[in-house]
Design a protein around this motif. Structure first.
Motif, short mmCIF file in Angstrom:
data_model
loop_
_atom_site.label_atom_id
_atom_site.label_comp_id
_atom_site.label_asym_id
_atom_site.label_seq_id
_atom_site.Cartn_x
_atom_site.Cartn_y
_atom_site.Cartn_z
N PRO A 36 0.83 -1.20 0.00
CA PRO A 36 0.00 0.00 0.00
C PRO A 36 0.87 1.25 0.00
CG PRO A 36 0.20 -0.81 2.23
CD PRO A 36 0.96 -1.78 1.36
N LEU A 83 -11.47 6.75 3.17
CA LEU A 83 -10.14 6.44 3.69
C LEU A 83 -10.10 6.63 5.20
CD1 LEU A 83 -7.81 8.03 0.98
CD2 LEU A 83 -8.84 5.74 1.06
N ASP A 84 -10.74 7.68 5.69
CA ASP A 84 -10.77 7.92 7.13
C ASP A 84 -11.49 6.79 7.84
OD1 ASP A 84 -9.87 9.70 9.13
OD2 ASP A 84 -11.88 10.52 9.37
N TRP A 103 -11.56 3.79 6.97
CA TRP A 103 -10.68 2.62 6.93
C TRP A 103 -9.42 2.80 7.77
CZ3 TRP A 103 -10.73 1.73 0.89
CH2 TRP A 103 -12.00 1.29 0.51
N ILE A 131 -7.01 5.03 7.21
CA ILE A 131 -5.87 5.36 6.36
C ILE A 131 -5.37 6.76 6.68
CG2 ILE A 131 -5.05 5.63 3.99
CD1 ILE A 131 -5.88 2.77 4.71
N ASP A 132 -4.11 6.89 7.04
CA ASP A 132 -3.52 8.20 7.29
C ASP A 132 -3.11 8.85 5.98
OD1 ASP A 132 -3.73 7.95 10.08
OD2 ASP A 132 -1.82 6.86 10.19
N PHE A 151 -5.41 -0.04 -1.10
CA PHE A 151 -5.11 -0.11 0.34
C PHE A 151 -5.40 -1.49 0.95
CE2 PHE A 151 -5.80 4.40 -0.54
CZ PHE A 151 -4.66 4.95 0.03
N LYS A 171 -8.19 -3.14 1.12
CA LYS A 171 -9.38 -3.00 1.96
C LYS A 171 -10.63 -3.44 1.20
CE LYS A 171 -7.48 -0.89 5.61
NZ LYS A 171 -7.55 -1.44 6.99
#
Length: 348
Positions: A75, A90-91, A93, A95-96, A188, A190
């Motif tokens: 990723p 993304l948030d 999940w 994910i930064d 990612f 996911k």
């Protein structure tokens, strides 16, 4: 027609702000529109999901972006995101990200007050220097920033650009959400999370479609700057795609010209159309401050309009308001909530 049936029709390939209010400039309006129609002939954004060694330093996954296949670090270690519709996904999940245009992103993001996330400002006055300083390895670009793709690519030449744009106006909204979810899920790792978000969306759409009576007419409205505007079915801002998702009967068969701010309409014309239901986007609610004395909510504008008081939707309290931050989200989760509200309202 249910979402599931619409997805089948879309084809088995679906695996995969401070904005100005009333006085937006022409440049802002242009940047705020859907991605140019030239993208309508793009290929499917299905994920190939093939890991390979790109330059011997790490694995990649090949995804089909708006602009064609892209090999993305899998990723990414330092992703940046400019697309509203991807930000909360993304948030959600965990994910930064290292950079984002926070001025036009929703306030509920976990990193909204995090100084480690470079703020790229807004699309009409982007801070690309902040992006450069963040040193992203991948830039997920789209929506309001779609037209800035070349500019962004030029300032971060070492980053992998992935155009994650969508077109939920000219294409099947459910299919477009599925494609973007699958693309992000592949990047990612996911996919299970992507499937879960889509299942929630599909379920909400099924329930709304089942509860809706096609004998009842629906009108979409948008409020901004103290004005009430008409939102055309299918093509109108935010509300329009809902007509595609669950096949509602329009109270007014009038095409729209402006899919960002809505089209001019008199309250008398709304009254004459006499919709059984009204679905409203309060465009200003997402960006108005608590001490903004000029802000008038959609509820106020409708309640204070004498001409609308005999409209069936108003008399029967059959008005569905989209979430206050919808203008800054417009992602699959926002549409899921909208469909849940519709399902609950239609079932009464």
């Amino acid at each position: 027609m249910s979402i599931k049936r619409k997805c089948h029709l879309a084809g088995a390939a679906l695996t995969a702000l401070a904005l100005a209010l009333t006085g937006c400039s022409a440049a802002e309006d242009s940047a705020d529109e859907e991605y140019p129609a030239a993208g309508s002939d793009r290929e499917s954004t299905d994920v190939e999901s093939a890991d390979s060694a790109s330059d011997g330093t790490g694995a990649t996954v090949t995804v089909e972006s708006w602009r064609g296949p892209v090999d993305v670090p899998a990723p990414p270690e330092r992703p940046a995101v400019t697309d509203n519709r991807a930000a909360r996904i993304l948030d959600n999940w965990g994910i930064d990200v290292v950079a984002a245009p926070l001025d036009v992103f929703p306030a509920d993001l976990s990193y909204r007050g995090d100084d480690s996330v470079a703020n790229m400002g807004a699309h009409f006055e982007p801070n690309l220097e902040a992006l450069v300083a963040a040193q992203p390895d991948v830039v997920l670009n789209g929506y309001r920033f779609a037209e800035l793709y070349d500019d962004i690519e030029a300032v971060v030449p070492d980053a992998t650009m992935v155009d994650i744009s969508m077109d939920i106006v000219d294409n099947d909204p459910a299919g477009e959400f599925r494609k973007q979810l699958d693309l992000l899920g592949a990047i990612f790792d996911k996919q299970a999370e992507a499937d879960a978000l889509y299942a929630d969306f599909e379920d909400a759409g099924e329930r709304a479609a089942e509860a809706y009576d096609p004998e009842q007419t629906v009108m979409g409205l948008l409020t901004s700057g103290g004005n009430i505007s008409y939102v055309a079915p299918v093509t109108g801002r935010s509300v329009g795609p809902l007509f595609s998702i669950i096949d509602m009967t329009p109270a007014l068969e009038q095409e729209g010209d402006d899919n960002t701010h809505g089209d001019d309409i008199s309250v008398e014309a709304i009254a004459q159309a006499d919709p059984d239901w009204i679905i409203v986007l309060d465009r200003d609610a997402a960006v108005a401050s608590d001490d903004d004395e000029d802000y008038r909510s959609a509820r106020e504008l409708i309640a204070d309009s004498e001409a609308l008081q005999n409209v069936t939707a108003v008399k029967e309290d059959q008005i569905i308001y989209l979430a206050e931050d919808f203008y800054l989200t417009e992602d699959i989760m926002a549409y899921t909530v909208a469909l849940e509200r519709m399902a609950e309202a239609f079932a009464k």
